[in-house]
Write a protein that holds these residues in place. Structure first.
Motif, short mmCIF file in Angstrom:
data_model
loop_
_atom_site.label_atom_id
_atom_site.label_comp_id
_atom_site.label_asym_id
_atom_site.label_seq_id
_atom_site.Cartn_x
_atom_site.Cartn_y
_atom_site.Cartn_z
N UNK B 242 0.83 -1.21 0.00
CA UNK B 242 0.00 0.00 0.00
C UNK B 242 0.86 1.25 0.00
N UNK B 243 1.76 1.36 -0.97
CA UNK B 243 2.75 2.44 -0.98
C UNK B 243 2.14 3.81 -1.23
N UNK B 244 2.75 4.82 -0.63
CA UNK B 244 2.36 6.19 -0.93
C UNK B 244 3.20 6.68 -2.11
N UNK B 245 2.80 7.82 -2.62
CA UNK B 245 3.51 8.40 -3.77
C UNK B 245 4.96 8.71 -3.36
N UNK B 246 5.13 9.22 -2.15
CA UNK B 246 6.48 9.52 -1.64
C UNK B 246 7.32 8.25 -1.56
N UNK B 247 6.71 7.18 -1.11
CA UNK B 247 7.44 5.92 -0.95
C UNK B 247 7.85 5.33 -2.30
N UNK B 248 6.99 5.51 -3.29
CA UNK B 248 7.36 5.04 -4.63
C UNK B 248 8.62 5.76 -5.09
N UNK B 249 8.66 7.08 -4.83
CA UNK B 249 9.85 7.83 -5.22
C UNK B 249 11.08 7.35 -4.46
N UNK B 250 10.89 7.06 -3.18
CA UNK B 250 12.02 6.55 -2.39
C UNK B 250 12.52 5.23 -2.97
N UNK B 251 11.60 4.33 -3.30
CA UNK B 251 12.02 3.02 -3.82
C UNK B 251 12.70 3.17 -5.18
N UNK B 252 12.24 4.10 -5.97
CA UNK B 252 12.93 4.33 -7.24
C UNK B 252 14.35 4.83 -6.97
N UNK B 253 14.50 5.65 -5.96
CA UNK B 253 15.83 6.10 -5.57
C UNK B 253 16.71 4.92 -5.16
N UNK B 254 16.11 3.99 -4.43
CA UNK B 254 16.84 2.80 -4.00
C UNK B 254 17.32 1.99 -5.21
N UNK B 255 16.43 1.79 -6.15
CA UNK B 255 16.79 1.01 -7.34
C UNK B 255 17.91 1.70 -8.12
#
Lengths: 264, 264
Positions: B242-255
């Motif tokens: 149930x990711x938030x928009x902010x979290x999606x950006x964080x995960x993209x940063x991780x990748x």
């Protein structure tokens, strides 16, 4: 209130089913630990775990305040950190009486009770275990403890006076669990293939540690002050996915694969 | 547990509706009276009546143990007998944690809560009032008190350990009453900070695509036939968070960060 009926044997209607462990994180007063133990046993819960009780352990005050729930006190297990205390658990709930500024799944004591019965019913034979975290008296749980949890149990109370006694909070959650019939289950459930099981917290911890190590090396946390918050956010979002043991292994493969130098 | 939110005004969602009075019959310790007052206010109950408290009244111990519920203590009314204490009430419940050898109507805290809301709703304007009796700490209510009551509230607890702390009993009944007033919302929901929002599917898709592209490049899907299943599993587990928009950006940063390391 009325005393214990000594003519009854100490068996519960739920006596054979697995039950959640109650984990008190840095409780301050022995008195409160004892009252929490009494509240636990009122609700048929017997497994107490303590993370760094401020005034030391064992505690005469705790034993006195338990008012007969001596077994719960005597068998209480002591831990140095919340992550140690939850390492063998498959699911962890954190409790709070006020909203937190954090993205997390929130449920009520009754909602959690249904989920727990279902989880223990499904995982029971495979050894899945559940724990419920309660914070210290004045301040509740820290956000780092919340980030270790799968969901938050918010106890509905008067918003103008939400300061709950520790034992009261334990009772609110324990009583919802006790009051539920065994056949009542949550409407929403996480189905999972038979050949896998919910990841234990130690396995998740392994994944988190692995990911953070690689991110450290990659320079992801270049603003050092932000590292703790970023780590907590990452853990929180992965936590929420309710990962299985197989999925944890897959994600570790992903981390390894992404960060490994390409074979040429 | 968490503290009171001082930004909230002390009004309740039920603030205008009439509420039951809590009547403690011959309570022994000031401490217990104070904890009961705290439990009452947690549940939005403010009217406390005391029948012959053993150690006298007012009580410094009660005020200290109320932990801020001072108003409840200060406004508590004192009576010489149970019948005096209930004289102005239209309906009275007695509480117990063990079965009594007496013919009387028995209900649960939730059952009583429903009846009370109904009674107060119907009788409120006409001045109908409800009270709930709690007995002394060790022995509970006397049969004479039970005989003055319209029904018995039996609090379901472990029959092998039914000795409930007085405040705990008050909370068990009060919380059932308070909980009924809550809006009928879903038991489980995802709470999130105000400044973010749930990720849209297109944003998730962007994350998945990004991750899969990097994994392809890294050779993660080396067994080609397994790629579709592995992709589905990865999407499934991230979806569940149930990711938030902010979290999606964080995960993209991780990748990006992990992959950059691979590419150096």
């Amino acid at each position: 209130m009325a005393g214990t009926d000594s003519t009854k044997t100490p068996s519960l209607s739920h006596s054979l089913s697995p039950r959640p462990a109650i984990i008190l994180v840095e409780p301050q007063l022995g008195d409160n630990i004892g009252m929490a133990a009494r509240a636990m046993l009122n609700c048929g819960l017997e497994e107490l775990r303590l993370v760094k009780p401020r005034d030391g352990w064992p505690s005469d005050e705790a034993l006195a305040a338990a008012s007969g729930a001596d077994g719960v006190i005597e068998k209480a297990a002591l831990f140095d950190s919340t992550s140690d205390a939850i390492a063998d658990l498959g699911r962890v709930y954190a409790t709070t009486a006020r909203p937190r500024d954090m993205t997390c799944r929130v449920t009520t004591p009754t909602g959690a009770a249904k989920e727990i019965r279902q989880f223990l019913g499904a995982e029971g034979e495979a050894g899945g275990k559940v724990g419920i975290l309660f914070g210290r008296e004045a301040k509740g749980l820290k956000n780092d403890d919340l980030a270790l949890s799968d969901a938050l149990i918010m106890i509905p109370v008067n918003p103008a006076f939400s300061s709950l006694n520790l034992a009261q909070a334990v009772f609110a959650v324990g009583h919802a669990w006790f009051g539920l019939g065994e056949d009542e289950t949550s409407e929403t459930e996480l189905a999972m293939p038979k050949e896998t099981r919910a990841a234990e917290k130690a396995e998740l911890e392994g994944l988190f540690g692995h990911l953070e190590e690689e991110l450290d090396e990659a320079g992801f946390f270049h603003v050092t002050e932000k590292r703790p918050v970023m780590v907590r956010n990452l853990r929180n979002m992965l936590q929420r996915a309710g990962l299985t043991e197989q999925e944890v292994r897959t994600l570790r493969g992903v981390v390894t694969s992404l960060s490994a130098k390409r074979k040429t």
